[in-house]
Write a protein that holds these residues in place. Structure first.
Motif, mmCIF file in Angstrom:
data_model
loop_
_atom_site.group_PDB
_atom_site.id
_atom_site.type_symbol
_atom_site.label_atom_id
_atom_site.label_comp_id
_atom_site.label_asym_id
_atom_site.label_seq_id
_atom_site.Cartn_x
_atom_site.Cartn_y
_atom_site.Cartn_z
ATOM 1 N N LEU A 398 -25.233 0.131 26.259
ATOM 2 C CA LEU A 398 -23.939 -0.016 25.588
ATOM 3 C C LEU A 398 -23.562 1.263 24.840
ATOM 4 O O LEU A 398 -22.395 1.662 24.831
ATOM 5 C CB LEU A 398 -23.982 -1.198 24.624
ATOM 6 N N GLU A 399 -24.574 1.861 24.194
ATOM 7 C CA GLU A 399 -24.294 3.109 23.496
ATOM 8 C C GLU A 399 -23.855 4.200 24.466
ATOM 9 O O GLU A 399 -22.918 4.958 24.184
ATOM 10 C CB GLU A 399 -25.538 3.557 22.722
ATOM 11 N N GLN A 400 -24.549 4.271 25.600
ATOM 12 C CA GLN A 400 -24.166 5.257 26.598
ATOM 13 C C GLN A 400 -22.764 4.974 27.132
ATOM 14 O O GLN A 400 -21.946 5.884 27.305
ATOM 15 C CB GLN A 400 -25.182 5.274 27.750
ATOM 16 N N SER A 401 -22.512 3.678 27.380
ATOM 17 C CA SER A 401 -21.186 3.305 27.869
ATOM 18 C C SER A 401 -20.118 3.613 26.826
ATOM 19 O O SER A 401 -19.029 4.091 27.160
ATOM 20 C CB SER A 401 -21.167 1.814 28.223
ATOM 21 N N TYR A 402 -20.460 3.367 25.543
ATOM 22 C CA TYR A 402 -19.503 3.672 24.481
ATOM 23 C C TYR A 402 -19.223 5.167 24.417
ATOM 24 O O TYR A 402 -18.068 5.593 24.254
ATOM 25 C CB TYR A 402 -20.057 3.191 23.142
ATOM 26 N N ALA A 403 -20.318 5.969 24.549
ATOM 27 C CA ALA A 403 -20.135 7.417 24.517
ATOM 28 C C ALA A 403 -19.280 7.887 25.686
ATOM 29 O O ALA A 403 -18.397 8.743 25.535
ATOM 30 C CB ALA A 403 -21.502 8.104 24.536
ATOM 31 N N GLU A 404 -19.565 7.299 26.874
ATOM 32 C CA GLU A 404 -18.779 7.677 28.040
ATOM 33 C C GLU A 404 -17.314 7.264 27.875
ATOM 34 O O GLU A 404 -16.397 8.029 28.205
ATOM 35 C CB GLU A 404 -19.379 7.036 29.296
ATOM 36 N N ASN A 405 -17.090 6.060 27.356
ATOM 37 C CA ASN A 405 -15.709 5.605 27.133
ATOM 38 C C ASN A 405 -15.004 6.472 26.093
ATOM 39 O O ASN A 405 -13.812 6.774 26.222
ATOM 40 C CB ASN A 405 -15.702 4.148 26.687
ATOM 41 N N HIS A 406 -15.788 6.838 25.043
ATOM 42 C CA HIS A 406 -15.198 7.707 24.029
ATOM 43 C C HIS A 406 -14.826 9.063 24.616
ATOM 44 O O HIS A 406 -13.742 9.599 24.344
ATOM 45 C CB HIS A 406 -16.185 7.880 22.878
ATOM 46 N N ALA A 407 -15.737 9.630 25.439
ATOM 47 C CA ALA A 407 -15.446 10.917 26.075
ATOM 48 C C ALA A 407 -14.257 10.800 27.024
ATOM 49 O O ALA A 407 -13.406 11.695 27.099
ATOM 50 C CB ALA A 407 -16.688 11.410 26.821
ATOM 51 N N HIS A 413 -6.746 11.714 26.506
ATOM 52 C CA HIS A 413 -5.818 12.196 25.484
ATOM 53 C C HIS A 413 -5.506 13.679 25.686
ATOM 54 O O HIS A 413 -4.346 14.122 25.572
ATOM 55 C CB HIS A 413 -6.424 11.972 24.101
ATOM 56 N N ALA A 414 -6.570 14.453 26.007
ATOM 57 C CA ALA A 414 -6.355 15.885 26.251
ATOM 58 C C ALA A 414 -5.475 16.100 27.478
ATOM 59 O O ALA A 414 -4.612 16.993 27.496
ATOM 60 C CB ALA A 414 -7.703 16.582 26.432
ATOM 61 N N GLN A 415 -5.684 15.257 28.505
ATOM 62 C CA GLN A 415 -4.862 15.374 29.703
ATOM 63 C C GLN A 415 -3.398 15.084 29.385
ATOM 64 O O GLN A 415 -2.497 15.759 29.897
ATOM 65 C CB GLN A 415 -5.370 14.406 30.783
ATOM 66 N N GLN A 416 -3.182 14.075 28.552
ATOM 67 C CA GLN A 416 -1.801 13.753 28.192
ATOM 68 C C GLN A 416 -1.150 14.915 27.428
ATOM 69 O O GLN A 416 0.009 15.271 27.677
ATOM 70 C CB GLN A 416 -1.779 12.478 27.349
ATOM 71 N N GLU A 417 -1.918 15.483 26.488
ATOM 72 C CA GLU A 417 -1.382 16.622 25.751
ATOM 73 C C GLU A 417 -1.142 17.809 26.678
ATOM 74 O O GLU A 417 -0.150 18.535 26.551
ATOM 75 C CB GLU A 417 -2.347 17.012 24.625
ATOM 76 N N ARG A 418 -2.077 18.009 27.632
ATOM 77 C CA ARG A 418 -1.929 19.111 28.580
ATOM 78 C C ARG A 418 -0.690 18.923 29.449
ATOM 79 O O ARG A 418 0.059 19.866 29.720
ATOM 80 C CB ARG A 418 -3.180 19.214 29.449
ATOM 81 N N GLN A 419 -0.499 17.669 29.899
ATOM 82 C CA GLN A 419 0.679 17.377 30.720
ATOM 83 C C GLN A 419 1.969 17.655 29.934
ATOM 84 O O GLN A 419 2.958 18.171 30.472
ATOM 85 C CB GLN A 419 0.660 15.910 31.170
ATOM 86 N N LYS A 420 1.946 17.319 28.650
ATOM 87 C CA LYS A 420 3.120 17.561 27.821
ATOM 88 C C LYS A 420 3.405 19.057 27.700
ATOM 89 O O LYS A 420 4.556 19.509 27.825
ATOM 90 C CB LYS A 420 2.901 16.941 26.442
ATOM 91 N N VAL A 421 2.299 19.846 27.492
ATOM 92 C CA VAL A 421 2.463 21.294 27.393
ATOM 93 C C VAL A 421 2.959 21.871 28.713
ATOM 94 O O VAL A 421 3.857 22.727 28.756
ATOM 95 C CB VAL A 421 1.144 21.953 26.966
#
Length: 605
Positions: A398-407, A413-421
């Protein structure tokens, strides 16, 4: 079974000692008695009657005093040391030639119940006379009746040894049994309180407590309450012991026979009612009936249990059944002893063994319960250990899955910001480049604007489609190179390679690869001048080789500038794990070999 053989051995040893010392004592069974309706302290005058021992008073003679006298002139002088009485009910007082010798009277006024406690005392030599020696015994009567066993007068050492053996056999074992029952009952009751669903421990606990009352009755030399009530309560505890033994077996075998269970409950309830409302003279009949019914039920369960044990091959149940069978035989023997005693009104049964064998059986059952509990505890600990290991594995997962989901969330989020830029960059810079492209500028500036706009669109396109197959990525890059070179007036030749796999390429590495190819194309356009450019593609040893060359004359000053562009290409090549080999042909064109491991380009899941 060992306990039975032990008692047989002790009994035989006792008999052999008495037989060997037969000339050391005399058994007195003939004498006279007198009964007074009121308790008396002094020897009364009255009509003495001849009697023989053992003596039992009538059930109606429960409020007065019995007096006994025996002539001892015929007793040898060598056998005048001490007196031994195996049974007496109730308080006993001994007088020799008018002198008080000893008694069992209690200062608290409670009744001394000597039916299970032998009486032994010294006969002082100073109290004896040359002739006319008379022994007087006073027995206080009570419910159910007065009892006096034959008197044994003889050598002090012999009778003292016999007394000690009897005390050990009757009293000490009863005390140990009582303590053992209380300990086992308390432990199993505690287990049941922690595990209410398992009534097996409850029935065994109640069995131990009810039997401990019986052992207490045999161990103490007095009645804690009125003896009639005390005796009824003890008899009922014996019936309760049989009932709880039945319920224990019923639960142990996991039977479902309501009528059988109802019969046992009705028998023990009827026993309690009859014991407390019927006269004491009928108690023998009640005891025999109830004991016999419980015995029949237990034997019936033993038959069922034996069949189940053989069918299920249960070794533990097979080991317990012989113990229950031995107890059943002992109970049967004791019922016979009670019946034999009933032939003489008020006579106490002799030679009962159930009180000893029952304690051994309880110990065996307790050992079985403890073993079962320990086994269940070990199994529970094993399961708990396995559960803890499983929980730890799931927690790590679960911790690994949480870390993967967090990443992944950060990446999205970075992709969305990149798409906006990218959108803003495309809308702003792209508009300006289009204005330059369509304005009246020279061809060189128009070409630069066209290349910048193409690069911008390619960058935005890459951001919108992150994952491409490797073969499609190479094909797009070649198409772009061909278009750029064509606009620059440079002929382009491409040697096709159909072996490029279609495995998904890592978006970041695909971007660096496309930038490398674009940088090489830009170098050709800027520095090769006219001539022909060529791209050759090869795959060997799981490595993709891209060889780009040009044949234009170039300019001598271009050599240094091409070397400066190589640093940027090498930096991007390191990002994708590729190697770059650059050959400057001293103004006659150049060649660049790019070695790309296919595994390095693949997308890692």
């Amino acid at each position: 079974m060992r306990t039975i053989w032990l008692w047989i051995f002790l009994s035989s040893l006792l008999c052999s000692r008495l037989v060997a010392a037969d000339n050391a004592f005399t058994r007195i069974t003939q004498g006279q008695y007198l009964y007074t309706e009121q308790p008396t302290v002094q020897l009364p005058d009255g009509n003495w009657k001849d009697t023989s021992l053992p003596f039992s008073g009538a059930y109606s003679q429960i409020h007065g005093t019995f007096w006994f006298r025996f002539n001892l002139d015929a007793l040898p002088e060598a056998q005048r040391d001490s007196l031994y009485v195996s049974n007496h009910v109730f308080d006993i007082s001994i007088f020799l030639n008018g002198h008080a010798v000893d008694d069992s009277l209690r200062l608290d006024g409670r009744e001394s119940t000597g039916w299970n406690h032998p009486f032994h005392t010294r006969l002082p030599t100073a109290y004896w006379q040359d002739t006319g020696n008379e022994l007087v015994i006073r027995i206080r009567s009570g419910e159910p009746n007065a009892v006096l066993s034959p008197l044994i007068i003889g050598d002090q050492a012999v009778l003292q040894g016999h007394y000690q053996q009897t005390v050990f056999q009757k009293i000490r074992i009863a005390e140990w049994s009582m303590i053992t029952c209380l300990v086992m009952g308390s432990l199993t009751l505690f287990i049941w309180l922690l595990r209410r669903s398992d009534r097996l421990y409850l029935y065994f606990s109640l069995l131990c407590f009810s039997w401990s009352v019986v052992m207490f009755y045999m161990a103490i030399p007095f009645a804690p309450i009125d003896h009639g009530t005390w005796l009824r309560f003890v008899f009922y505890c014996v019936d309760l012991s049989g009932f709880f033994l039945f319920m224990f077996l019923y639960r142990l075998m996991q039977l479902d026979r309501p009528r059988l269970k109802t019969t046992a409950i009705a028998a023990v309830m009827l026993s309690g009612i009859l014991l407390f409302i019927m006269p004491m003279r009928l108690h023998t009949l009640v005891i025999t009936f109830v004991h016999g019914m419980h015995l029949a039920l237990v034997i019936y369960l033993l038959a069922i249990g034996t069949r189940l044990a053989i069918h299920k091959r249960s070794k533990e149940l097979l080991l317990l059944i012989p113990g229950f069978l031995v107890i059943s035989l002992l109970v049967l023997h004791d019922i016979y002893a009670f019946q034999a005693a009933a032939q003489q009104p008020g006579r106490l049964p002799e030679g009962t063994y159930m009180q000893y064998g029952f304690a051994v059986l309880l110990i065996l059952i307790f050992a079985h319960l403890v073993r079962t509990f320990v086994r269940a505890l070990n199994h529970s600990e094993t399961l708990n250990s396995q559960l803890e290991t499983r929980v730890a594995e799931i927690s790590a997962s679960l911790e690994q899955s949480y870390a993967e989901n967090h990443a992944l969330a950060l990446y999205n989020h970075a992709q969305q910001e990149r798409q906006k830029v990218y959108r803003d960059l495309h809308d702003d810079v792209g508009a300006k480049l289009l204005s330059i492209l369509h304005s009246r500028v020279d061809d060189e500036k128009s070409l630069l604007a066209r290349e910048a706009l193409s690069s911008l669109r390619e960058t935005v396109s890459q951001s919108k489609r992150d994952i491409l197959p490797l073969n499609e990525l190479i094909a797009n890059a070649i198409t772009e190179t061909e278009n750029r070179l064509s606009h620059a007036g440079i002929a382009f030749q491409y040697d096709t390679c159909d072996d490029i796999p279609d495995t998904p390429a890592d978006p970041a590495k695909a971007y660096h690869l496309s930038r490398i190819l674009r940088e090489l194309t830009s170098n050709i356009i800027k520095h090769a001048g006219t001539g022909q450019a060529r791209l050759r593609c090869e795959i060997a040893n799981n490595t993709l080789s891209l060889v780009i060359s040009d044949e234009g004359p170039g300019l001598p000053e271009d050599v240094e500038q091409r070397g400066m562009g190589l640093a940027n290409i090498r930096h991007r090549a390191d990002e994708i794990g590729a190697t770059v080999e650059w050959q400057n042909c001293q103004g006659r064109g150049c060649l660049c070999r790019l070695e790309i491991p296919l595994n390095a380009m693949a997308l890692a899941y």
